[in-house]
Every structure is written in C-alpha cells, then in structure tokens.
Design a protein around this motif. Structure first.
Motif, short mmCIF file in Angstrom:
data_model
loop_
_atom_site.label_atom_id
_atom_site.label_comp_id
_atom_site.label_asym_id
_atom_site.label_seq_id
_atom_site.Cartn_x
_atom_site.Cartn_y
_atom_site.Cartn_z
N SER A 1 44.87 37.39 34.25
CA SER A 1 45.18 39.45 34.04
C SER A 1 44.02 39.64 35.28
N ARG A 2 43.42 38.97 35.36
CA ARG A 2 41.98 39.42 35.94
C ARG A 2 42.22 39.38 37.65
N GLU A 3 43.33 38.84 38.07
CA GLU A 3 43.92 38.69 39.12
C GLU A 3 44.61 39.34 39.79
N ASN A 4 45.35 39.76 38.64
CA ASN A 4 46.39 40.22 38.26
C ASN A 4 45.55 42.11 39.36
N THR A 5 44.75 42.16 38.54
CA THR A 5 44.55 43.43 38.01
C THR A 5 43.73 43.63 39.62
N VAL A 6 43.31 42.60 39.62
CA VAL A 6 42.50 43.45 41.35
C VAL A 6 43.30 43.12 42.68
N LEU A 7 44.15 42.22 42.53
CA LEU A 7 45.07 42.95 43.35
C LEU A 7 46.36 44.19 43.38
N ARG A 8 46.93 44.17 41.96
CA ARG A 8 47.26 45.67 41.91
C ARG A 8 46.32 46.58 41.67
N GLY A 9 45.75 46.61 41.44
CA GLY A 9 44.45 48.14 41.69
C GLY A 9 43.33 47.96 42.93
N GLN A 10 43.77 47.02 43.42
CA GLN A 10 43.54 46.98 45.17
C GLN A 10 41.12 47.08 45.26
N LEU A 11 41.03 45.99 43.48
CA LEU A 11 39.67 45.78 43.31
C LEU A 11 38.87 45.20 44.09
N PHE A 12 38.98 45.37 45.62
CA PHE A 12 38.53 44.50 46.47
C PHE A 12 37.40 45.50 47.68
N GLU A 13 36.40 45.49 48.18
CA GLU A 13 35.49 46.57 48.92
C GLU A 13 35.15 45.10 50.64
N PRO A 14 35.30 46.03 51.43
CA PRO A 14 35.05 45.19 52.54
C PRO A 14 33.61 44.93 51.99
N SER A 15 33.16 43.56 52.60
CA SER A 15 31.53 43.04 52.50
C SER A 15 30.37 43.28 53.36
N GLU A 16 29.25 43.92 52.40
CA GLU A 16 28.23 44.55 53.48
C GLU A 16 27.28 44.01 55.20
N ASP A 17 28.43 42.31 54.91
CA ASP A 17 28.07 41.30 56.31
C ASP A 17 29.68 42.08 57.26
N ASP A 18 30.38 41.22 57.14
CA ASP A 18 31.32 42.36 57.85
C ASP A 18 32.55 42.26 57.41
N PRO A 19 32.24 43.57 57.65
CA PRO A 19 33.35 44.54 56.99
C PRO A 19 34.55 44.17 57.21
N SER A 20 34.95 43.23 57.91
CA SER A 20 36.30 43.00 58.46
C SER A 20 36.99 41.70 57.24
N VAL A 21 35.84 40.85 56.32
CA VAL A 21 36.27 40.23 55.43
C VAL A 21 36.18 41.93 53.63
N SER A 22 37.15 41.47 53.12
CA SER A 22 37.05 41.85 51.67
C SER A 22 36.88 41.06 50.68
#
Lengths: 195, 475
Positions: free
Chosen positions: B162-183
């Motif tokens: 369910s956690r994987e599903n929610t992260v993908l559906r709700g777009q719970l990822f941010e651009p990483s601070e070191d490399d903004p092209s990586v989430s």
C-alpha cells in the motif's frame, strides 16, 4: 423576592431571582462584548436605524399611491402593521422557573423594550415527565453552540426535547449555573442521612 | 491531561453508523489513543434523519456529524470551501493540535488537510486502499490525492504494498537536494499495519469433525472481491471433493451469479448462502468452517483474512496487494488470481486440513501475538510526535509546492488555496473567535475509568443476583 447576579463580571445579564416557593433563572436579551472592551450588545433595541426611516418611506409611498387603488393601500398598511408588530415582538428576557418537587417552566417574554412584556410563552414540564435536564452541543448554521435541554417523556412513552433560552442562547458559564441549580432542585442526590 | 497529550481530530467521511474496515480502524485507533491519554474527536458527515449533530461514543469519543449530502456509499463530493466554516469552528473551540485524515476517497479528510494551515494545526493522512492507474475514476482520484498530499506532514499506509501504491499515486517524491534531476521518496511516509481484537475471534474448543470440511467465504459480493473466481471454482471443488461444503456470507451485486451457479450445478446442499452477516456474528460463522477462502482481485491489508486465521481457520487467498505480508507461510496458501491456480490452492488446503496438520488453537495463539491495537496506537503516537516537532511549511512554500502539480492543476489548486484564504478572512470578520462557545469541560480519563468500573461491578452484581434467583426457582 431577592435578585442576585452570580456572574457579574462576564455575564451580568444573568440573574437568579428567589420568589417564595420557587426560583427563577433569568437571562436578559443583551450581553457584554466578548473582546473585553465592555461594550454592550443589545438583542432587543428601543430605537433602531429603521425607526425614523419608516415614516419617511410610508409618507412617500402613500403620496405616490394617489390613484386610490385598494391593493396598494392594503399593501402599505400590511407592511406598516408587520413593522410595528416586529418591533413590539422582540425577546426581552427568557427564564427557567424551578418549582421543587413540582416541575420546571420555560418562559419567553416578548414586547417592546421600553414597556412591560406584551406576550409571554410558558411551557411547564411536570416533574414526573422530566426525564433529565442536560447541556448538549448542537450545530447552528455555521456554528457549534451549547444549549440547555429539558428531556420530556410524554404519556405514550416517547421522548421530546425542549430547549431552554431558545432565542437568546447564552454561553456556557450561564448554562452551567442554571444546570447546577435545576439538578440540585429537581434531582436531589442520595440522602446522606440514610447511609 | 498530561503534558505531551495531544488533541487529535480524526476526519473522514467513513465512520459509524456505517460498518467497514476504515470505520472500525478509526474507532479502535481513537479508543486506544484515548487510553494513552490524548483527547480525540471525530468529524464526519451526518446520516439523516437521526444521526446528526454532536454525538458521544464510548470511551469519551465526541463525534461531529456535519450536514453534507453523500453521493455514493458514504462519500461526499469535494466542495472545497463549504467545509471551512465548520472546520474552523470545531478546530478553534476544541483546541485541536493535529488532524488525522483517513481514506483517499474521503473529500472531508482532504479538505481538512487543505484548511489546516490557517490554525497552525499539523496533518497526518492514512491511506487504507489500493487503487489502479488506468480507469477514469482512478485518474481523477489520484490527481485529487496528489493535490491534497502536496502539503501534508506525514502519510501512514497499512502495508508495504500500500505504501508503494500511495507513493506512486500521490506523487510523494521530491527532487533530491544533491541532484535535482533525481527524485527520492519523502521521509515522512510510514507503514503501520491494522490490527484486530484477538479476544473476539477465538476458535471453538471442540475440534471440528474431519468428515465434512467447510470452506467459509465472508465478503462483499462485488467484482473487486473476485466473486467471479469463486463462481468458477466452486463447482469444480464440489465435484472433486465430495466432503467439502461452502458457507458464503455477504451481500452485493454478484449475489445473482452465485445463485445461478448453485442452480445450474444443483449444489443447493453443498453451497449455503447466509446473506448479510453482522460484524458481531462473524466469529460464529467462522467457527463453523476449517478453511477461509479469499479471492479478492485487490486487497491492501486483508483484515478479514486475519480474523479468520485468528479463529483458527486455514486461509486460501489470491496473492494480491498486501496479503503476502500479513501471515506466515505455513498458515496460508497462495494462488494467482486465475481459476486453475485457485483450484490447486484449495485442493492443497483441503489435503492439509483433512490430514489434521493444522491446529486451530495453536494458530489462534500465534496470531494473537502478531497484531495488537495498543501497539498500533503507540506507533501512530510516535508519528504524531515526529510531526509536531517538525517545522511547519510556510505559506509561500505551500504555494510553490502546489504549483508543481502540473501546468493546469497547479494553477487551479493555487487559485483554490488563495480563495480559501480570502474566505477564511471573511469568516474571521463575520464570526469572530471571541464569540465562539469554547469547550471548557471534557471527560477526564480518571472519571471515565471510575464510572466504567462501577458500571461493570454493577453488571456483575446484577448477573450474580439473576443467577441466584434462577437457582432458587430451579430447586
């Protein structure tokens, strides 16, 4: 007859009147502004901004209706009567009268603030049909307010709720005082002498 | 209230008097949080004519039933602004610190998260179900969810799937601070499972006779729950094993299919249809069987499976969603969601049970130790403490994050946010805070515990008296 105001600082509109044989918890239709400024907010006003405007509008309308049509005169007359009635039907004060061992009575006194009450509505609830007297919260428009309710059991067993201070709806400290008073009078606790 | 005690508002469209997984989760979590010393209230919509207004549930749980009309199965439409007046009054008068929204289909919960920043109130969201990505309803719901979760402080899911599903559906990822092209996935997404009350699901003390093996199916009879698989495999199982019977409880749109298959293969004495079963009767139905069958096509946690395993049944289930995470391998047989594999898994289960290799009492003892509501409440409390200690998001960051939703959705949601602020300012003028009826008296846990003890003592005294009376009459 003795009148005291138990909550004089914050709720001076609330008074307890001891009559011979019963006591009255009266809330008058005004309150102090709750931001500490000491301003008085009146629910029942002697003069409002509409009072001087009405004769002006009335005379203008009367002179305009010179054709003598009955309907127009009637409409103006009805509007005038309605206005006078609404100004004389303001709630002046509401009370809960407690008759120990007999029952409680919920009263609502209406009239014009400069005169004695013209209309009084009284609802008496007999002690045997008074199931309980409670404070509960209810949704009122966009607000949540506390209210005092007398739960009445009718002769065929059904329950109905009668709200005390229905029009004024005072705040919780007032309700708490009335609640304690009614509970002590109508539902006395276990008699300590027996144990 | 002790110093670290919080005032928590659970917001969801799905609450009692409706019965379901989300509803009982909210209730049990609230009850255990109250036991740990916090103050909890619930905000939900009303069920006219009689479940309206402010109600109390044991133990000292206040429920606000707000007047919103429902459109389908207890869900309300997302009208972003009409909830704000009620929300403001309730949060301010109850002195709430934190709101916990439940269920992605609950518009009230998502709106609560939107309005929370006006009051300095922190937000937590729990997702209970799995959703797809392809069909129209899912696409819309996922967009609404992503918008709501842009500015939430923590998300809790009931299983790792369910956690994987929610992260993908709700777009719970941010651009990483070191490399903004990586989430990278946000740090504030947690997994806390559901639990059950093991005392309510005890196996029967006498062992089941091995001549007849009953397979119990208890679910809503809908497509999502894989009733088509059940309809396809039941006649094959009945033909292959003459001593196996089905007990099917529940109601729904697929009931007709079950009745038809029963007629066609003349299985009236082999398949028993119970109709809707109340939650308190579930255990009595479960103890009649030795095997529990779950053919769901999607399942985020599977509390019904846990309840059956706790009652000592051997479980056969489709390998979907979060089901593989909840029980050890020797208590459950998995199948792929197709007819042949389900047939194979049920045959395997019948063999295991008829050889007496599954002990219900031992199974109950094991499941009893796996899940506990007090543990769930403690883990949730840890999430709350982390959230309260973290820095709140300021308004400009909120606007920037909302704008990253997309070229159209970002603008729309930012507009909603700003109009919400204007409506809030209007409400502050129209209904000033000093005129609100603040809550000054709430149940104290000590008073409640004392009353509960007195009531239970009076109850046992009364029962003893009745037993005594009956004994006298018998003599």
């Amino acid at each position: 007859m003795r009148q005291t105001r138990p909550l004089l600082d914050l709720h001076p509109e609330f008074s307890v009147i001891e009559w011979p044989g019963f006591s009255e918890y009266r809330v008058e239709n005004w309150r102090l502004a709750r931001n500490g400024s000491g301003k008085i907010i009146r629910g029942a006003t002697t003069w409002s901004w509409l009072d001087p405007c009405v004769p002006v509008i009335f005379s203008l309308a009367w002179s305009k209706v010179s054709s003598g049509s009955l309907v127009a005169y009637l409409l103006i007359g009805i509007t005038l009567v309605l206005f006078v009635w609404s100004r004389c039907n303001q709630v002046l004060h509401e009370s809960v009268l407690v008759f120990p061992t007999l029952g409680i009575q919920l009263e609502s006194h209406r009239g014009h603030p400069s005169l004695e009450p013209l209309f009084v509505s009284r609802r008496f609830i007999h002690a045997s049909s008074l199931e309980d007297f409670v404070i509960h919260e209810g949704l009122r428009r966009w607000d949540v307010r506390y209210y005092l309710a007398a739960i009445k059991r009718s002769s065929n067993g059904g329950l109905s709720i009668q709200v005390a201070f229905e029009n004024i709806l005072p705040y919780f400290p007032v309700l708490q005082e009335v609640y304690i008073g009614v509970q002590n009078a109508m539902f006395p606790g276990p008699n300590l002498q027996d144990s | 209230m002790k110093d670290e005690a919080l005032a928590i508002a659970m917001i969801s469209d799905f609450f009692h008097p409706n019965v379901g997984g989300v509803e009982s989760h909210i209730y049990m979590l609230s009850a255990n949080l109250i036991r740990r010393g916090h103050k909890v209230i619930v905000i939900t919509h009303s069920h006219p004519p009689d479940r309206v207004g402010v109600r109390w549930l044991l133990p000292s749980l206040k429920v606000y039933h707000l007047p919103f009309t429902t459109i389908a199965s207890s869900a309300t439409l997302p009208n972003y602004f009409t909830f704000l007046p009620y929300f403001r009054t309730i949060i301010v008068r109850e002195h709430i610190n934190l709101i916990h929204a439940h269920a992605s289909l609950s518009a009230l919960g998502q709106e609560g998260i939107l309005h929370s920043h006006f009051f300095g109130v922190r937000t937590v969201f729990t997702d209970h179900s799995l959703f797809g990505f392809e069909d129209a309803a899912s696409i819309l719901t996922n967009k609404l969810l992503a918008a709501a979760l842009k500015n939430v402080d923590a998300v809790i899911c009931v299983s790792h799937t369910s956690r994987e599903n929610t992260v993908l559906r709700g777009q719970l990822f941010e651009p990483s601070e070191d490399d903004p092209s990586v989430s990278i996935v946000r740090q504030s997404v947690y997994t806390i499972p559901n639990a059950l009350i093991a005392e309510q699901f005890t196996p029967s003390p006498q062992p089941r006779p091995l001549q007849t093996i009953n397979i119990v199916v208890l679910s809503r009879l809908a497509y999502r729950k894989g009733i088509d698989l059940l309809v396809a495999t039941a006649p094959r199982i009945c033909a292959a094993f003459p001593n196996v019977k089905f007990i099917i409880g529940g109601d729904g749109p697929k009931l007709n299919d079950l009745l038809q298959v029963r007629e066609r293969y003349l299985l009236q004495d082999r398949i028993e249809l119970l109709g809707p079963v109340r939650h308190r009767d579930v255990r009595d139905v479960l103890v009649r069987g030795s095997i529990f069958l779950n053919t769901s096509l999607t399942e985020s946690f599977g509390i019904a499976i846990l309840e059956a395993a706790c009652t000592g049944l051997y479980v056969v289930s489709t390998r979907v969603g979060g089901v593989p995470e909840i029980l050890p391998e020797d208590m459950i047989s998995f199948a792929n969601p197709d007819e042949d594999d389900v047939f194979r898994a049920i045959s395997e289960a019948v063999h295991i049970v008829s050889q007496g290799n599954h002990d219900p009492l031992e199974a109950h003892e094991r499941v009893k130790s796996f899940y506990d509501w007090m543990q769930v409440a403690e883990r949730t409390e840890n999430v709350y403490n982390t959230v309260i200690r973290s820095e709140p998001i300021d308004f400009w960051t909120r606007v920037q994050r909302t704008m990253t939703l997309g070229p159209f959705a970002g603008l729309i949601y930012t507009a909603i946010l700003i109009v919400d602020c204007l409506f809030f300012l209007f409400l502050e003028w129209w209904m000033p805070r000093e005129d609100m009826d603040f809550v000054q008296a709430h149940w104290k846990p000590e008073v409640f515990a004392e009353l509960a003890q007195n009531a239970s003592q009076a109850g046992t005294q009364r029962k003893a008296y009745i037993r005594e009376e009956r004994g006298r009459v018998d003599i």
